[in-house]
Write a protein that holds these residues in place. Structure first.
Motif, PDB file in Angstrom:
ATOM      1  N   TYR A 292     120.208-117.268 -45.738  1.00 33.45           N
ATOM      2  CA  TYR A 292     118.898-116.891 -46.265  1.00 33.45           C
ATOM      3  C   TYR A 292     118.687-117.631 -47.584  1.00 33.45           C
ATOM      4  CZ  TYR A 292     117.609-113.309 -42.915  1.00 33.45           C
ATOM      5  OH  TYR A 292     117.217-112.651 -41.776  1.00 33.45           O
ATOM      6  N   LEU A 301     115.134-117.425 -43.459  1.00 39.55           N
ATOM      7  CA  LEU A 301     116.330-117.788 -42.711  1.00 39.55           C
ATOM      8  C   LEU A 301     116.292-119.268 -42.368  1.00 39.55           C
ATOM      9  CD1 LEU A 301     118.898-116.540 -41.404  1.00 39.55           C
ATOM     10  CD2 LEU A 301     117.589-116.358 -39.286  1.00 39.55           C
ATOM     11  N   PRO A 331     123.668-111.790 -46.687  1.00 40.84           N
ATOM     12  CA  PRO A 331     122.598-112.191 -45.776  1.00 40.84           C
ATOM     13  C   PRO A 331     121.994-111.029 -45.000  1.00 40.84           C
ATOM     14  CG  PRO A 331     124.744-112.896 -44.958  1.00 40.84           C
ATOM     15  CD  PRO A 331     124.964-112.407 -46.338  1.00 40.84           C
ATOM     16  N   GLY A 335     118.107-110.188 -45.024  1.00 44.20           N
ATOM     17  CA  GLY A 335     117.316-110.073 -43.806  1.00 44.20           C
ATOM     18  C   GLY A 335     116.454-108.828 -43.808  1.00 44.20           C
TER      19      GLY A 335
END
Length: 349
Positions: A292, A301, A331, A335
């Motif tokens: 990311y 991403l 990450p 997300g």
């Protein structure tokens, strides 16, 4: 009214997203000086080892050592039947005695000839003959001495002794066997000096550069050492196109380690600057490898292609990132933040 409510909902969620975003740890993609590495499989061998063989033929009548025996330089290992050799020594001594007797007679004849020649009783040719006989007797005595020395040396060779301090790795000869010159009776090695040996493709050696360093580990024993010296033999195997790499182990590596043990060698050399990313930032989902990346529009991403691991905290990046890019060290959390921001954008629309 609908627009107003959506705006209100986004306003309530925005501080929470901003708070999560602020708490997210961030790493930076950067260039580092990286050492190139090769991992090869090999074996442990002794720097000093010898296949001890007799120098004379004879039947083995006594065996003093076995595999695992520690010996000192000069210790007796095998005894060969010396009956025939002792006979040769006795014959050589008899020939030497005969030669010395002949020499004494020739010397006396020479002294007598000199006196007679001085009194003019014999010719010069008779004097020369006496001198020639003396020289021949001296040569015969010297040859007999050499034969005796050779026979005595052969007698000493019937006792096979250790050439240096070490441990017997293998024993091939047994009592009653017929020993032959050059045929090994045992393998002796010195445990204080060991090295790992591996075969490495020539093109990979060229790509490494110099100077070389190596780390050797024995997987079955969970032991590892930094090599004190690394040597790459210049010859290339014509069949496999590989070169032999030797990594000398420190002296303390000999405790419990024996030649023939499987070892793994990690060879490294000065490489160059490479783009690296923190290992924590890597997200793997099936065949997808991504990170990311922080952008003006939030976390995005981005798929990447990775190279070799640099250390425990960094890995090389071959494609997908640039120096200075900021990546999320968590990450999964990034997300969630990206998904929350996307829902917020959807609500505003």
């Amino acid at each position: 009214m609908v627009g107003f409510l959506a705006a209100g909902a986004w306003a309530q969620n925005a501080p929470e997203a901003a708070q999560d975003d602020a708490a997210l740890a961030v790493g930076v993609v950067e260039r580092q000086q990286v050492r190139e590495r090769i991992v090869a499989e090999g074996v442990i061998e002794a720097v000093l080892q010898a296949r001890v063989a007799p120098e004379v033929a004879g039947r083995i009548v006594e065996v003093r050592v076995d595999a695992g025996t520690k010996v000192k330089a000069g210790d007796l290992l095998f005894v060969l039947d010396d009956t025939a050799v002792r006979q040769e020594v006795a014959a050589a001594r008899a020939r030497l005695a005969q030669a010395e007797a002949n020499l004494a007679q020739a010397r006396a004849e020479w002294e007598r000839a000199k006196n007679l020649f001085a009194q003019k009783f014999i010719s010069e040719s008779r004097l020369d003959s006496a001198r020639t006989a003396l020289d021949a007797a001296q040569a015969e005595r010297n040859a007999a001495q050499a034969q005796l020395a050779r026979a005595e040396a052969a007698l000493a060779y019937t006792q096979v002794k250790a050439p240096f301090d070490g441990i017997v790795a293998e024993r091939y000869g047994n009592q009653g066997d017929m020993a032959q010159p050059g045929q090994p009776l045992l393998l002796l090695y010195q445990p204080g000096a060991l090295r790992a040996v591996a075969q490495v493709p020539q093109e990979r050696i060229r790509a490494l550069g110099q100077p070389f360093a190596a780390r050797v580990e024995v997987p079955g024993q969970a032991r590892a050492w930094n090599a004190t010296a690394v040597t790459v033999l210049p010859a290339v195997d014509p069949k496999t196109q590989t070169q032999t790499v030797r990594a000398d182990l420190p002296p303390d590596a000999g405790d419990g380690l024996v030649p023939g043990t499987f070892a793994r060698m990690e060879i490294s050399a000065a490489g160059g600057e490479r783009l690296v990313v923190p290992t924590q930032a890597i997200l793997r989902r099936g065949e997808l490898t991504a990170v990311y990346v922080e952008t003006a529009n939030g976390w995005r991403l981005r798929q990447v292609r990775l190279g070799d691991r640099v250390d425990e905290a960094h890995v090389q990046v071959l494609a997908g990132l640039a120096a200075g890019d900021r990546v999320a060290l968590d990450p999964v959390k990034a997300g969630l933040i990206a998904a929350q921001a996307a829902r917020g954008d959807g609500d505003r629309s």
